[in-house]
Structures are given as structure tokens and as C-alpha cells.
Design a protein around this motif. Structure first.
Motif, PDB file in Angstrom:
ATOM      1  N   ALA A 164     -13.194   5.751   0.110  1.00  0.00           N
ATOM      2  CA  ALA A 164     -13.266   5.382   1.523  1.00  0.00           C
ATOM      3  C   ALA A 164     -11.956   4.751   1.992  1.00  0.00           C
ATOM      4  O   ALA A 164     -11.430   5.097   3.063  1.00  0.00           O
ATOM      5  CB  ALA A 164     -14.435   4.429   1.758  1.00  0.00           C
ATOM      6  N   ASP A 165     -11.433   3.825   1.211  1.00  0.00           N
ATOM      7  CA  ASP A 165     -10.186   3.169   1.592  1.00  0.00           C
ATOM      8  C   ASP A 165      -9.012   4.151   1.548  1.00  0.00           C
ATOM      9  O   ASP A 165      -8.088   4.072   2.364  1.00  0.00           O
ATOM     10  CB  ASP A 165      -9.911   1.982   0.667  1.00  0.00           C
ATOM     11  CG  ASP A 165     -10.861   0.824   0.921  1.00  0.00           C
ATOM     12  OD1 ASP A 165     -11.453   0.763   2.021  1.00  0.00           O
ATOM     13  OD2 ASP A 165     -11.031  -0.013   0.013  1.00  0.00           O
ATOM     14  N   PHE A 166      -9.067   5.061   0.585  1.00  0.00           N
ATOM     15  CA  PHE A 166      -8.009   6.069   0.497  1.00  0.00           C
ATOM     16  C   PHE A 166      -8.022   6.972   1.732  1.00  0.00           C
ATOM     17  O   PHE A 166      -6.977   7.256   2.322  1.00  0.00           O
ATOM     18  CB  PHE A 166      -8.192   6.906  -0.770  1.00  0.00           C
ATOM     19  CG  PHE A 166      -7.154   7.974  -0.958  1.00  0.00           C
ATOM     20  CD1 PHE A 166      -5.846   7.648  -1.285  1.00  0.00           C
ATOM     21  CD2 PHE A 166      -7.488   9.320  -0.815  1.00  0.00           C
ATOM     22  CE1 PHE A 166      -4.888   8.640  -1.466  1.00  0.00           C
ATOM     23  CE2 PHE A 166      -6.541  10.314  -0.988  1.00  0.00           C
ATOM     24  CZ  PHE A 166      -5.237   9.975  -1.318  1.00  0.00           C
ATOM     25  N   GLY A 201       0.800  -1.218   0.000  1.00  0.00           N
ATOM     26  CA  GLY A 201       0.000   0.000   0.000  1.00  0.00           C
ATOM     27  C   GLY A 201       0.831   1.264   0.000  1.00  0.00           C
ATOM     28  O   GLY A 201       0.353   2.319   0.435  1.00  0.00           O
ATOM     29  N   PHE A 202       2.068   1.190  -0.514  1.00  0.00           N
ATOM     30  CA  PHE A 202       2.972   2.343  -0.506  1.00  0.00           C
ATOM     31  C   PHE A 202       3.676   2.496  -1.849  1.00  0.00           C
ATOM     32  O   PHE A 202       3.823   1.524  -2.612  1.00  0.00           O
ATOM     33  CB  PHE A 202       4.042   2.187   0.583  1.00  0.00           C
ATOM     34  CG  PHE A 202       3.531   2.344   1.975  1.00  0.00           C
ATOM     35  CD1 PHE A 202       3.362   3.603   2.535  1.00  0.00           C
ATOM     36  CD2 PHE A 202       3.209   1.229   2.733  1.00  0.00           C
ATOM     37  CE1 PHE A 202       2.885   3.745   3.827  1.00  0.00           C
ATOM     38  CE2 PHE A 202       2.739   1.363   4.032  1.00  0.00           C
ATOM     39  CZ  PHE A 202       2.567   2.627   4.584  1.00  0.00           C
ATOM     40  N   GLU A 262      -4.487   6.570   8.665  1.00  0.00           N
ATOM     41  CA  GLU A 262      -3.342   5.817   9.184  1.00  0.00           C
ATOM     42  C   GLU A 262      -2.113   6.701   9.300  1.00  0.00           C
ATOM     43  O   GLU A 262      -1.349   6.602  10.265  1.00  0.00           O
ATOM     44  CB  GLU A 262      -3.027   4.635   8.264  1.00  0.00           C
ATOM     45  CG  GLU A 262      -3.969   3.447   8.374  1.00  0.00           C
ATOM     46  CD  GLU A 262      -3.469   2.295   7.522  1.00  0.00           C
ATOM     47  OE1 GLU A 262      -2.270   1.948   7.640  1.00  0.00           O
ATOM     48  OE2 GLU A 262      -4.254   1.753   6.725  1.00  0.00           O
ATOM     49  N   MET A 263      -1.904   7.555   8.307  1.00  0.00           N
ATOM     50  CA  MET A 263      -0.731   8.436   8.334  1.00  0.00           C
ATOM     51  C   MET A 263      -0.746   9.323   9.572  1.00  0.00           C
ATOM     52  O   MET A 263       0.258   9.453  10.283  1.00  0.00           O
ATOM     53  CB  MET A 263      -0.696   9.305   7.079  1.00  0.00           C
ATOM     54  CG  MET A 263       0.491  10.255   7.023  1.00  0.00           C
ATOM     55  SD  MET A 263       0.396  11.390   5.634  1.00  0.00           S
ATOM     56  CE  MET A 263       2.102  11.907   5.501  1.00  0.00           C
ATOM     57  N   PHE A 264      -1.883   9.938   9.825  1.00  0.00           N
ATOM     58  CA  PHE A 264      -1.971  10.856  10.958  1.00  0.00           C
ATOM     59  C   PHE A 264      -1.962  10.122  12.299  1.00  0.00           C
ATOM     60  O   PHE A 264      -1.641  10.727  13.327  1.00  0.00           O
ATOM     61  CB  PHE A 264      -3.223  11.724  10.835  1.00  0.00           C
ATOM     62  CG  PHE A 264      -3.109  12.797   9.798  1.00  0.00           C
ATOM     63  CD1 PHE A 264      -2.402  13.957  10.061  1.00  0.00           C
ATOM     64  CD2 PHE A 264      -3.688  12.649   8.544  1.00  0.00           C
ATOM     65  CE1 PHE A 264      -2.282  14.960   9.107  1.00  0.00           C
ATOM     66  CE2 PHE A 264      -3.581  13.637   7.582  1.00  0.00           C
ATOM     67  CZ  PHE A 264      -2.871  14.802   7.861  1.00  0.00           C
TER      68      PHE A 264
END
Length: 672
Positions: free
Chosen positions: A574-576, A519-520, A582-584
Motif C-alpha cells: 500500500a505504501d509503495f 524514501g529515495f 506521488e511520482m505521477f
């Protein structure tokens, strides 16, 4: 004059900052702000922490930045000044605003009383040199003016500036042993290559300093005139003092001027500079400062800044909010810098002297930083100047064969990644503010995109940059893709269909480093295999690792040219949005002690560095704008203050402040 009005209460009043000593929480009306907006500018903001700003006197986009130097020892002294110091070396005429690398600090002037000293000494032992102690509460920093009391000599120093000249006023105690030293050896992070000086009569010095630093070959010619004749003068080379000598050259020169002074007597020094020659410095000084009225020049500098900030009127907020707001606008207008004499001559990228007949030439293009928010702000507030910035870039292309990447004093430093001049050029063309040769611009953009260096050869031929062939491969991959999109948009405007298709295709290459499993955005070897032992939290720096001043979290969200396509890689909006969450929500850690820029962390969002600056807005594309609003308020509350350490990262020639300033426009009602 175009005036902009915006309502700040919903954003800035939510910052809940502690009121500064300068202002109270009194609410003000529009009429009061329009008159006094310039008084809210506080050049001391950013001189602490890692802001790297300078507190001295300058004009909007001015050639001269006359400011105190307290240190030259590295990262937190890129501007020559840091709040942690308690002594001043002197006052030099060129400074960088908030950069991540040191340079400039040319033509240092320092008053002394007593036995003359010729080296600055050390912070631990100021008495060993001409350095003087000072107290922070004795400093005054305003738009176009700086003053401080030098405790060791008892001299009050005052500085102001015009576009091409610096003006000093030194008020001495009574002494038969007063001096002014001009140090041509001094610089901030550079080395002196060549110096010379000449004494003209008993009230003028002229000379040149040539240096090697971030700018590999920089010239500064100067002419300094004194309001009082010196009773004696000397050229100093090391510890060798030659009294009465009229001319001197070498690589370690200083000039010592002796005076008798009465109590409270002021000696004024006005200094014109040029990158071209002595005649340029002389005419610049003659044009900018005709007489010895220091206060009149100071007032003109304040008027110039007042004219700029009065273009924006705000409603709501408290006194500290206004200080933050108007200082941000001030910092955004400090750079780029004028780089041309009054007769239009300037030093080009080929180190030859050129003449600008129909534009104003500029230098100091920190483009990896400023293409994101600063130049878009210029395109709204300062379109004429932004047009000249672009013409300056195109002239640099004609003189060097490439658009600037990170240009300084007619030198390409090659610092940072991307070829983001194309973004600045494309915006002006697409938004209709371009008044330059668009065909030449398009030619320059294509040359930049097809440069067979910096990983572009792999990007263009293979579709991705192998991490085992090029440092910072992933960061370069995604940023190059954006630049290709910029070229495609210009091709579309110019009716170049084939090139539009070609560069649009290349703009999609960011997808070639997206690893769906992790996912990166992830590095790939030349074989196509994904990077081993992948850790999305691992931060790398410029010149090593897969990322530039960041990690996978910082660069995974970089596809501003195709946010819809980026969201599709995650399976939809939604998944984005969940990935953004997750980042925050990650741990706020920086695991690389050399990655000084990665600061202002909220999870792995890094407000103190540019790769994260667009991320908050992505919630809007994912139809969750309330999360963007919440994060905006969090950033404003935690990352911007009316204190010396009021910036979470280094200012980067206005980008950190322009982000905040532009954010407010995007988040509040705006009237043009």
C-alpha cells in the motif's frame, strides 16, 4: 510461420488520436489487415519532435539505410533528418535510428542541374551549395521506399534498398548540364579521416570513406554503378577540380559526374557497401542487385517488410491505430544492422577481418535502451536473429575482452551505463531460445561484472558506489544490481551453486543506496554519509551528478529483480503504491536544459526516456492493477501519434516503439 493475433480495441481505440491524412477511421477486418499491414507502415513517424528516426529505405536489420540528410548540427539531427528543415543535402547510405548521438551518413549522393556546386551550402542560403529545397507534401515514405521532388534542380529522387546495397533513381529535366555528386566528406556528426576513389570505365566508381565520430574508427567501402555512362568525370578536393583523373585520395574528396539528359530521363545508381574491402562491396552489390529493375527491387523490399509485419494480426481499432501499431513494429525491426559481407567476412572489434561460418554478424547495439523491451520482443518474434545478435556480442567479447555496452560499427563507444548484454543473454538462456556456447557466455558475463572500471570496483568491494568517486553513482548502483541478478539466474540454470549465491548477494546491493528517511535511492559519499542538499527533482546527465539522464524519482523504482524487496523498503504494497502515486502527481518539470532525453513527462514519470519504462507495471505487483491500466491508456493517448512528432522521446534503435508494442501484448489477449 508463427503468427500472432491480438485485440487492440480496448487499448488503442482509447487513444482518441486525430485521424491522419493517410487513413480514415474505417474499421477493418483481419483478412484485410493481413494483406495490407505493410501499407500502414509510416517511416515519417518520429522524424519530428525528438524522435530522431530517418524516413528513407531500409530492409529488416539491413546494412544499408538509404535516406535523405537535411542537417548535421546536433541533437535533433542524429539521424541526419528533421522535419523542421526545408532543404535536402543529399542521400547517404548509413543512418542511425532514433539514437541520442549522431554518426554515419556515409557516401552521400546528390543530383544537380546547372553549374556544379561542391559544398552543401546552408539552410539559410541553399543556393550557395548543392543543397535543394523540397516540400513535405511531395515526400513519399513507405517500407523500403522513399521519394521526393528536389525543387531547385527539378529532379525527382527515388530510393530503395536491399540488405547490402542502395538503389537510386533520379529523373532529370532536359539539360546538357546534369550532374551527380558523390561526397565522401559528408557525415553526420563525424570527421573524415581518410578517403579515396577510383573511376572504372565511364559507368563505375569505387572508393572508401574512413571516419572518426561516435564510432572512433569506421570504414565504409563502396562500389557505385550507373545505368548511363557519364560523359565526363572529375575528382574534387575542396574547390580543386581534376577532370579525367582516374584515382584520387586525401581527406576531402568528392566525385563529379556529368550527363546530358532528356526530359523525364531516369539515371539509376546502385551502390554496394562493405566494412571489409572493395571486393566485399563489389560482391555485395553483385549479389543483391543483378540488373537495373528499380521497381522490382522496391517490390522485394516491400515483400520483406510485409512478411515481417504479417506475423502479427490485430483486431479492433481504427486506421490510425493500425498505422501507429505497424510503424512501431517496423521501427523495432530496423536495428541492429547486418555487418557482414555475402561471403561471411566482417570487421571485428579488434579491427581485423573475421569470417562468420555459422552465424550472421550484426552491429549497432544500443543496449542500455534495447535490453528493456526490444530484445525481449526479439526473443518472441525473432528468436533466430536474437540468437545471432547474442553470438555477435560474444564474438565482440572474444575480440575485445568485454561484452558490448554501446557498440557501433565494430567500435565500443562506451556510452551509457550498466553491462546489460548480460540481461539479453540471460533471457535467451532462461527462456530456452539459446543456441550458443553457454559456458563462454557465462565467462563473458562474469568478466563484465568484475571489470575494475566504471564504479564496479567500488560496487563489488564496498557494496555501494561513492558519489564522490564515480559519476552517476546511484544509477549505476541499481542497474549493476540488476545485471548481477541476471548472472545469478544463468548460474542457477548451469548448476553453478557458489556463483549463484555470490551474484544473488550482489543483486541485493540496490538496497545500499536506499535512504529510508527521504524514501529515495540517494547518493552516498565514500564515508557512507548521504548526499548533502538532496533534491529528488534535480536532474543530472550522463557523466555528472548522481543519476544518468534523470533524477531520484526515475531511479528509485529500479529493482526489477526484486520488486517484493523494494516494496518492503516502503513498508509494504500500500505504501509503495502511494509512492508511485506521488511520482505521477509531481510537477512535470525538467530543470536541466542539457537533459534532452527527459521528455514525455507525466508528473515525474518520463515515457520519453528508458529509466521509467517499467514503472507503470509496478502497480500490478502492489495489487492495484487498475492504476496500471489507467496509466497505460494515458501514455498511449498522449505519447504515441501517427504524426511526424508521434514519439515522446527519441526512438533509441527500436526501444520506444518496442515498449508500446510489447505493452499491448501484456495488456490484451494474445494467441501464439
Amino acid at each position: 510461420m508463427k503468427r500472432i493475433s491480438t485485440y487492440l480495441a480496448a487499448i488503442l481505440i482509447a487513444t482518441s488520436c486525430v485521424p491522419s491524412a493517410k487513413h480514415t477511421n474505417q474499421q477493418l477486418t483481419n483478412s484485410e489487415v493481413s494483406i495490407n499491414a505493410v501499407d500502414y507502415i509510416n517511416p515519417l513517424i518520429g522524424t519530428g519532435g525528438h524522435g530522431h528516426t530517418f524516413p528513407g529505405a531500409t530492409m529488416p536489420f539491413g546494412m544499408v539505410q538509404l535516406s535523405p540528410d537535411t542537417g548535421t548540427e546536433g541533437w535533433d539531427w542524429c539521424s541526419g533528418y528533421h522535419v523542421s528543415d526545408s532543404s535536402i543535402m543529399g542521400f547517404s547510405h548509413t543512418h542511425l535510428s532514433g539514437t541520442g548521438g549522431p554518426d554515419y551518413g556515409d557516401i552521400l549522393v546528390m543530383p544537380q542541374v546547372g553549374k556544379p556546386l561542391f559544398t552543401p551550402g546552408s539552410k539559410d542560403n541553399p543556393d550557395e551549395g548543392y543543397r535543394s529545397r523540397f516540400k513535405k507534401d511531395k515526400e513519399i515514405a513507405e517500407a523500403g521506399y522513399y521519394s521526393v521532388m528536389l525543387d531547385d534542380s527539378g529532379v525527382k529522387a527515388e530510393l530503395t534498398a536491399t540488405q547490402r546495397a542502395g538503389f537510386h533513381r533520379y529523373t532529370f529535366p532536359a539539360s546538357s548540364n546534369s550532374h551527380i555528386l558523390i561526397d565522401l566528406t559528408h557525415g553526420i556528426g563525424d570527421q573524415t579521416r581518410e578517403t579515396w576513389l577510383e573511376f572504372i570505365g565511364n559507368d563505375e566508381i569505387r572508393g572508401m570513406r574512413r571516419s572518426r565520430g561516435w564510432a572512433a574508427d569506421q570504414y565504409v567501402y563502396f562500389v557505385a554503378k550507373f545505368s548511363k555512362p557519364f560523359k565526363q568525370f572529375a575528382a574534387v578536393a575542396g574547390e580543386k577540380v581534376e577532370t579525367g583523373i582516374r584515382k584520387a585520395d586525401g581527406d576531402n574528396l568528392k566525385a563529379l559526374l556529368d550527363f546530358d539528359t532528356k526530359e523525364g530521363e531516369a539515371i539509376l545508381v546502385k551502390v554496394g557497401i562493405s566494412a571489409v574491402d572493395i571486393q566485399g562491396a563489389e560482391q555485395n552489390l553483385k549479389h543483391d542487385i543483378q540488373d537495373w529493375d528499380f521497381d522490382a527491387v522496391r517490390l522485394e523490399a516491400k515483400k520483406a517488410w510485409s512478411k515481417e509485419v504479417a506475423k502479427v494480426e490485430i483486431e479492433g481499432g481504427n486506421e490510425e491505430d493500425r498505422e501507429i501499431f505497424y510503424t512501431a513494429l517496423y521501427h523495432a525491426l530496423v536495428a541492429p544492422n547486418l555487418f557482414m559481407d555475402t561471403d561471411g567476412r566482417y570487421r571485428g572489434m579488434d579491427q581485423k577481418v573475421h569470417k562468420a561460418d555459422d552465424f550472421t554478424n550484426y552491429t549497432l547495439f544500443s543496449i542500455w535502451d534495447t535490453y528493456r523491451a526490444t530484445h525481449p520482443l526479439f526473443n518472441i518474434l525473432k528468436p533466430e536473429e536474437n540468437n545471432d545478435f547474442i553470438i555477435s556480442m560474444l564474438k565482440k567479447y572474444e575480440q575485445s575482452g568485454q561484452l558490448p555496452i554501446w557498440e557501433l560499427a565494430a567500435n565500443e563507444t562506451g556510452t551509457m551505463i550498466g553491462f546489460h548484454s548480460v540481461s539479453i543473454i540471460a533471457e535467451a538462456i532462461i527462456k530456452g531460445t539459446a543456441d550458443f556456447d553457454k559456458e563462454l557466455a557465462f565467462e563473458a558475463m562474469k568478466v563484465a561484472a568484475n571489470d575494475p572500471n566504471r564504479g564496479l570496483e567500488y560496487f563489488n568491494e564496498m557494496g555501494f558506489i561513492p558519489l564522490d568517486k564515480e559519476a552517476n553513482a546511484v544509477s549505476k548502483q541499481v542497474e549493476y544490481a540488476y545485471d548481477m541478478w541476471c548472472i545469478a539466474q544463468v548460474a542457477k540454470v548451469l548448476g553453478k551453486t557458489d556463483e549463484y549465491v555470490d551474484y544473488s548477494r550482489r543483486a541485493g546491493y540496490y538496497k545500499n543506496v536506499f535512504d529510508k528517511e527521504s524514501g529515495f535511492m540517494r547518493g552516498r559519499y565514500i564515508t557512507g554519509v548521504w548526499e548533502e542538499n538532496f533534491d529528488p527533482m534535480k536532474i543530472s546527465i550522463l557523466g555528472s551528478g548522481s543519476y544518468t539522464e534523470g533524477n531520484a524519482w526515475h531511479y528509485t523504482f529500479y529493482a526489477p529483480q526484486d520488486v517484493d524487496g523494494l516494496m518492503e523498503l516502503y513498508g509494504g504494497k500500500a505504501d509503495f503504491a502511494g509512492k508511485l502515486d506521488e511520482m505521477f502527481n509531481q510537477e512535470s518539470v525538467n530543470d536541466n536544459e542539457h537533459a534532452h532525453d527527459v521528455t514525455g513527462l507525466i508528473g515525474q514519470y518520463a515515457q520519453g526516456n528508458e529509466p521509467s519504462h517499467h514503472v507503470i507495471y509496478l502497480y500490478n505487483f502492489a495489487d492495484q492493477p487498475w492504476k496500471a491500466q489507467a496509466r497505460v491508456r494515458e501514455v498511449l493517448k498522449t505519447q504515441y501519434h501517427a504524426d511526424r512528432d508521434g514519439l515522446s522521446g527519441n526512438e533509441d534503435c527500436g526501444q520506444m516503439s518496442a515498449w508500446m508494442f510489447s505493452l499491448l501484448w501484456a495488456s490484451t489477449p494474445l494467441i501464439l
